[in-house]
Design a protein around this motif. Structure first.
Motif, mmCIF file in Angstrom:
data_model
loop_
_atom_site.group_PDB
_atom_site.id
_atom_site.type_symbol
_atom_site.label_atom_id
_atom_site.label_comp_id
_atom_site.label_asym_id
_atom_site.label_seq_id
_atom_site.Cartn_x
_atom_site.Cartn_y
_atom_site.Cartn_z
ATOM 1 N N PRO A 232 0.806 -1.210 0.000
ATOM 2 C CA PRO A 232 0.000 0.000 0.000
ATOM 3 C C PRO A 232 0.845 1.269 0.000
ATOM 4 C CG PRO A 232 0.069 -0.941 2.195
ATOM 5 C CD PRO A 232 0.792 -1.896 1.293
ATOM 6 N N LEU A 233 0.447 2.261 -0.775
ATOM 7 C CA LEU A 233 0.978 3.626 -0.665
ATOM 8 C C LEU A 233 2.499 3.676 -0.733
ATOM 9 C CD1 LEU A 233 -1.412 4.919 2.171
ATOM 10 C CD2 LEU A 233 -1.786 4.829 -0.299
ATOM 11 N N LEU A 234 3.065 3.077 -1.758
ATOM 12 C CA LEU A 234 4.521 3.103 -1.985
ATOM 13 C C LEU A 234 5.296 2.519 -0.799
ATOM 14 C CD1 LEU A 234 4.954 6.693 -3.539
ATOM 15 C CD2 LEU A 234 4.775 4.519 -4.773
ATOM 16 N N GLN A 235 4.783 1.439 -0.223
ATOM 17 C CA GLN A 235 5.471 0.853 0.936
ATOM 18 C C GLN A 235 6.762 0.146 0.538
ATOM 19 O OE1 GLN A 235 3.912 -2.690 2.511
ATOM 20 N NE2 GLN A 235 5.339 -2.722 4.240
ATOM 21 N N GLN A 236 6.727 -0.616 -0.563
ATOM 22 C CA GLN A 236 7.908 -1.349 -1.011
ATOM 23 C C GLN A 236 8.321 -0.780 -2.363
ATOM 24 O OE1 GLN A 236 6.936 -5.613 -0.972
ATOM 25 N NE2 GLN A 236 5.251 -5.104 0.370
ATOM 26 N N ASN A 237 9.588 -0.568 -2.533
ATOM 27 C CA ASN A 237 10.047 0.067 -3.756
ATOM 28 C C ASN A 237 11.298 -0.613 -4.292
ATOM 29 O OD1 ASN A 237 8.242 2.588 -4.032
ATOM 30 N ND2 ASN A 237 8.848 2.600 -1.880
ATOM 31 N N LEU A 238 11.316 -0.729 -5.618
ATOM 32 C CA LEU A 238 12.455 -1.320 -6.318
ATOM 33 C C LEU A 238 12.925 -0.316 -7.362
ATOM 34 C CD1 LEU A 238 12.837 -4.916 -7.652
ATOM 35 C CD2 LEU A 238 13.144 -3.010 -9.223
ATOM 36 N N VAL A 239 14.231 -0.148 -7.447
ATOM 37 C CA VAL A 239 14.795 0.762 -8.443
ATOM 38 C C VAL A 239 15.837 0.002 -9.251
ATOM 39 C CG1 VAL A 239 16.145 2.862 -8.819
ATOM 40 C CG2 VAL A 239 14.349 2.829 -7.076
ATOM 41 N N CYS A 240 15.738 0.142 -10.559
ATOM 42 C CA CYS A 240 16.653 -0.534 -11.474
ATOM 43 C C CYS A 240 17.248 0.520 -12.409
ATOM 44 C CB CYS A 240 15.874 -1.586 -12.271
ATOM 45 S SG CYS A 240 16.845 -2.446 -13.509
ATOM 46 N N ALA A 241 18.571 0.649 -12.383
ATOM 47 C CA ALA A 241 19.253 1.599 -13.262
ATOM 48 C C ALA A 241 19.881 0.832 -14.415
ATOM 49 C CB ALA A 241 20.331 2.358 -12.488
ATOM 50 N N MET A 242 19.727 1.365 -15.621
ATOM 51 C CA MET A 242 20.255 0.687 -16.809
ATOM 52 C C MET A 242 21.014 1.669 -17.689
ATOM 53 S SD MET A 242 16.972 -1.752 -17.664
ATOM 54 C CE MET A 242 15.787 -0.594 -17.020
ATOM 55 N N SER A 243 22.023 1.131 -18.379
ATOM 56 C CA SER A 243 22.860 1.966 -19.241
ATOM 57 C C SER A 243 23.146 1.251 -20.553
ATOM 58 C CB SER A 243 24.209 2.245 -18.556
ATOM 59 O OG SER A 243 24.045 3.164 -17.505
#
Lengths: 344, 327
Positions: free
Chosen positions: A323-334
């Motif tokens: 709920p409400l941005l509780q868990q977040n994953l970020v993936c950076a690519m180049s």
């Protein structure tokens, strides 16, 4: 260190599909398209990982029947997460890093329209003190939106401008609509949609064989905030910030954000320290249709596509769960595998 | 293509959960119309209490009483209440910081109209008539400006037989869950189910490996390819494996003992479960040829239950090698 890239992406999203709830109908066309695009067969895939939730279909182990779409004979190496399939991609990335396989196919799917999603999503809340009240998912988002408005962090107009950019509507006209859950209007809430996403990952030279411009994952991380809604400052998403710091997101040109509500894009712009020049959700993100459990993985696929097509050299993708941005994953690519984020 | 078949599907169960010492004491307090929070590592009082600190992850145990009134921190309007929510007329959802608490709790406010609520509005608990040690003992909140709803004193409340003694932490709480879906069969399943309604058994063949699946599955589980060729299958086949059911269970349709087995229709490559009757359980054998006994036509629907059971045909048993690979 093993270099890993996104080399293929297929996605479907529609307001309401006809047909089964088991995912096979959604997935078979995507897999066939990916095989054709990459010139591979199912036998070329070393590891399969999926993300979905049985609560969408209302059937226990519904993800098992979706495995028919793979063709699991002779036996395959396969795993599943009860989360957005972006988290399945994380698991596949770990598998590739361990060097056990050199290709993985990650998929997510869901028929969000089979049930009453606003109620179904209460099942992800605290089961003792919150879920028994059956709070509506849209109402919870409205409480979060108002907190930011009261704190002077954003306005209804800025929220409408997020929607206007996604839908190419006039923000002023959008603000004339009545509330669906004060202070949220219809344009602030992504409609639930049925859909599926599939992404192919490959390591090192295998990635170069399969794709002219692989989208190399230079950093990927996921973090989580407290499940207690009251314990969080709901105008913030600290787990998004720490995930981005761990992944390393400097100098990105495009950001594909998984934000089912307009104000959540405003939360993330701050947490991810996005510069003004960064193009956010250039194709509209999920506001046009939110395919639960496939949408986060689709952000990764869309972001990768900017690199694979040559439109960008450096991108980030974000996915959320809970709920409400509780868990977040970020993936950076180049476009280059040597571009790595800061040391953990 | 004809429309896939759809039917309502209701998923319901009682979520029965055990409570630890923190939530157990919180719920016991509710049964006495008291609200307790828990003090976090940083001294903040969390309401409802949480078992582990959200920053340090330390287990928390120091309960702190808080008031049953406080101020609205954020709110929204639920114009059309959904099933299971605290009120069945339009109401506000609010994050409410109770006096003595540092974190807000989510609940419903019965205030009539959205104009009657805003940030800072003072609200108090409206208690359930019969508290039992459950979060729903808080029926909802109401503005303190409204006349207080009559509430019997806590001591006069009649605990339900399942409620723990007020002095003891509540150990178990039950939350009924009911979710409604529209389940749709796939196009292939729909053709199969419509076939059944006409007394036909329709399978599908994989274009790659030639295996025939019944019911058809949309994709061959071996090759992952769509199955397109339709195959009419006969209503007779081989019993590949079976068991004798001796144990009664709720919902059982036949008095035990009886035989349940995998029927491999002649021409199919996958078996399905059905019953084998009209012969003594001790006479049932692997490889036995069986045939369908259909219910009277007027009882048919879109279901395999149109076949009441299978019975032996009396032909010589199929050799083991002919069905070995289906076991």
């Amino acid at each position: 260190m093993t270099e890993i890239a996104v080399v293929g992406f297929a996605h479907s999203v529609e307001p309401k599909t006809s047909g089964a709830t088991n995912g096979v109908e959604l997935l078979v066309p995507l897999f066939q398209r990916l095989y054709a695009d990459l010139g591979i067969t199912k036998g070329d895939i070393g590891f399969w990982c999926s993300g979905s939730s049985d609560y969408l279909a209302g059937r226990a182990f519904s993800f098992i029947s979706a495995i028919d779409a793979i063709g699991a004979c002779p036996p395959i190496m396969e795993s599943h997460v009860e989360a957005d399939a972006a988290w399945a991609l994380y698991e596949a990335w770990v598998k590739l890093r361990m060097g056990e396989v050199d290709t993985a196919l990650v998929y997510g799917f869901g028929k969000s329209t089979a049930g009453e999603l606003r109620r179904v999503l209460a099942m992800q809340l605290d089961p003792y003190t919150t879920a028994p009240l059956w709070p509506d998912a849209t109402a919870l988002a409205a409480l979060q939106a108002r907190l930011g408005i009261e704190a002077g962090l954003w306005t209804e107009k800025e929220m409408a401008e997020v929607a206007a950019r996604s839908t190419r509507a006039e923000a002023a006209a959008l603000l004339e609509a009545s509330y669906v859950a004060d202070p949220l209007r219809e344009h602030d809430c992504a409609p639930y949609a049925d859909g599926a996403t599939a992404v192919v990952l490959a390591a090192g030279d295998r990635a170069r064989e399969l794709c002219d411009r692989p989208a190399w994952i230079t950093g990927i991380a996921h973090r989580i905030d407290s499940p207690s809604l009251g314990a969080r400052d709901l105008t913030r998403a600290p787990s998004a910030r720490t995930a981005a710091e761990a992944a390393g997101t400097d100098s990105v040109e495009v950001a594909e954000l998984h934000t089912p509500y307009t104000h959540q894009e405003l939360v993330l712009r701050r947490e991810l320290d996005l510069a003004d020049g960064v193009r956010v959700n250039p194709a509209g993100g999920v506001l046009g249709g939110h395919a639960m459990f496939a949408a986060g993985l689709a952000r990764i696929g869309e972001a990768a596509r900017h690199i694979m097509s040559g439109a960008a050299d450096r991108v980030l993708a974000h996915a959320t769960n809970g709920p409400l941005l509780q868990q977040n994953l970020v993936c950076a690519m180049s476009a280059s595998p040597s571009r790595s984020g800061p040391a953990r | 293509m004809t429309t896939p078949l759809e039917a309502p599907l209701e998923l319901s169960f009682d979520y029965t959960r055990s409570l630890g010492p923190v939530l157990g004491r919180f719920m016991a307090g509710l049964a006495e119309r008291r609200i307790t929070g828990v003090r976090g590592s940083d001294g903040r009082v969390h309401v409802p209490p949480i078992e582990y600190d959200p920053v340090t992850y330390a287990p928390l145990s120091e309960l702190a009483p808080v008031a049953d009134e406080g101020a609205v921190v954020s709110w929204t309007w639920q114009a059309t209440p959904l099933e299971g929510q605290p009120l069945d007329r339009p109401f506000a959802w609010a994050l409410i910081r109770l006096d003595g608490a540092d974190t807000p709790m989510l609940h419903a406010v019965d205030c009539g109209a959205p104009e009657a609520i805003g940030a800072g509005t003072r609200v108090r608990v409206r208690w359930a008539q019969q508290p039992v040690g459950h979060i729903k003992d808080i029926a909802c909140f109401e503005p303190t400006s409204a006349p207080a709803s009559p509430t019997p004193p806590a001591s006069a409340a009649t605990p339900s037989p399942t409620a723990a003694s007020p002095a003891e932490p509540v150990e178990i709480m039950t939350t009924p869950i009911r979710l409604r879906y529209t389940h749709s069969a796939s196009p292939e399943e729909s053709r199969y189910l419509r076939g059944l309604a006409e007394g036909r058994l329709l399978g599908q063949r994989c274009p790659e490996c030639d295996q025939v699946y019944i019911p058809p599955r949309g994709a061959c589980p071996v090759d992952g390819l769509p199955t397109t060729d339709e195959v009419d299958l006969p209503d007779r086949g081989i019993l590949t494996t079976f068991c004798v059911v001796n144990v009664p269970f709720p919902g059982q349709r036949i008095k035990p003992p009886y035989v349940t087995g995998y029927i491999l229709l002649d021409g199919a490559d996958i078996g399905f479960l059905h019953q084998v009757l009209e012969c003594a359980p001790e006479e049932v054998r692997m490889g036995m040829w069986v045939e369908a006994v259909w219910k009277p036509r007027e009882e048919w629907g879109h279901t395999l239950r149109n076949i009441d059971h299978f019975r032996p045909t009396g032909e010589p048993d199929a050799p083991y090698e002919t069905y070995q690979r289906h076991l």
